[in-house]
Design a protein around this motif. Sequence first.
Motif, short mmCIF file in Angstrom:
data_model
loop_
_atom_site.label_atom_id
_atom_site.label_comp_id
_atom_site.label_asym_id
_atom_site.label_seq_id
_atom_site.Cartn_x
_atom_site.Cartn_y
_atom_site.Cartn_z
N LYS A 155 0.82 -1.22 0.00
CA LYS A 155 0.00 0.00 0.00
C LYS A 155 0.85 1.27 0.00
N SER A 156 2.07 1.18 0.53
CA SER A 156 2.94 2.36 0.56
C SER A 156 3.38 2.79 -0.84
N TRP A 157 3.27 1.89 -1.81
CA TRP A 157 3.67 2.25 -3.18
C TRP A 157 2.58 3.05 -3.89
N ALA A 211 -8.33 -5.17 -6.56
CA ALA A 211 -8.98 -3.97 -6.03
C ALA A 211 -9.60 -4.26 -4.67
N ILE A 212 -10.26 -5.41 -4.55
CA ILE A 212 -10.88 -5.79 -3.28
C ILE A 212 -9.80 -6.01 -2.21
N TYR A 213 -8.72 -6.65 -2.60
CA TYR A 213 -7.65 -6.94 -1.64
C TYR A 213 -7.01 -5.65 -1.13
N LEU A 214 -6.72 -4.71 -2.02
CA LEU A 214 -6.02 -3.49 -1.61
C LEU A 214 -6.93 -2.46 -0.94
N SER A 215 -8.22 -2.46 -1.31
CA SER A 215 -9.13 -1.46 -0.76
C SER A 215 -9.84 -1.95 0.49
N GLN A 262 -5.50 7.29 -2.82
CA GLN A 262 -4.06 7.05 -2.95
C GLN A 262 -3.49 7.61 -4.25
N CYS A 263 -4.27 7.62 -5.34
CA CYS A 263 -3.74 8.11 -6.62
C CYS A 263 -4.84 8.80 -7.42
#
Length: 301
Positions: free
Chosen positions: A182-184, A198-202, A217-218
């Motif tokens: 997530k820091s990237w 998307a589900i995993y990261l959000s 984040q972006c």
Amino acid sequence: MGATILCIGDVMLDVVTKIAVLPGQINYGSDTPATISTHGGGAAANVASWLTRTDAQSTIVGHVGDDAAGSALVSEFDALGVRHHNLMADQGHSGVVVVLVDPTGERTMFPDNGANSGLHIGDLPSLDGYDAVYISGYSPLDPLSRNGIKEMIAKIRTAQIPIYFDPASVGGMKEVAIDEVKSWLPLMDVLLLNEEEAIYLSGASDIEVALDNLLEQCQSVVIKRGSHGAIGKSRGSQSVSVPALPTTVVDTTGAGDAFAAGFISHFSMNKDLTRALLAGAEVAAHCVAIVGARPRVGTKI
């Protein structure tokens, strides 16, 4: 005049194994008939290759081994018009991925990174003239390439060149601390990922909610939805959905990479989200209609 795109990441040889039965019907420990072929692969390499079928120009930053597979991969780039620098490594074997394709066109991959591991800042060419950079998540997920990719990102950001990032598979991300991955994201301008990623990261199960969470984040987020098309959104705008184009599905390997190429070729030049999503869907439709993750030399779009 089209965009000039730098693609950073994995260059692989795909060994595509098509089976006539579902995975649960494979005769483990015995024989299962298959049709086997070899093709160029690797997410970054696939994006670079499909970009040459648009009006964009592409350069690949990656490594292949000094072996027969590496020579074949370099020759394919030359034939397609993908530019490259210092691609062949002195040591190590070329990366190979075995791709199992079932009768539905779905694929399961078994990768060996080989020479792709160990990318470093010295692999980054001069950034003059590039309109955008694509980075495959497989590279920062590799611990031997992670620091080198972070140094590249810092240099690219200093040059104020937009970065398009595909975080790669959930399986790969689960091998790295989630906070690290997530820091990237805030370092990127556009995030390109599939629904599972998307589900995993959000942490959200709803796609629209996932879009909004990731937009914190972006600047722009695109979620690739396979046969259901794609949905995208930029900060301050409404989400846009496009359907997948009708085609005969032969092999879905590389479809997401082909979509990314079509999307980047348009969005990097005009920031028209709808047009870029449609361009991505068009290139992806050409990809799934053939075996393998890359275009043929004569492929026209």
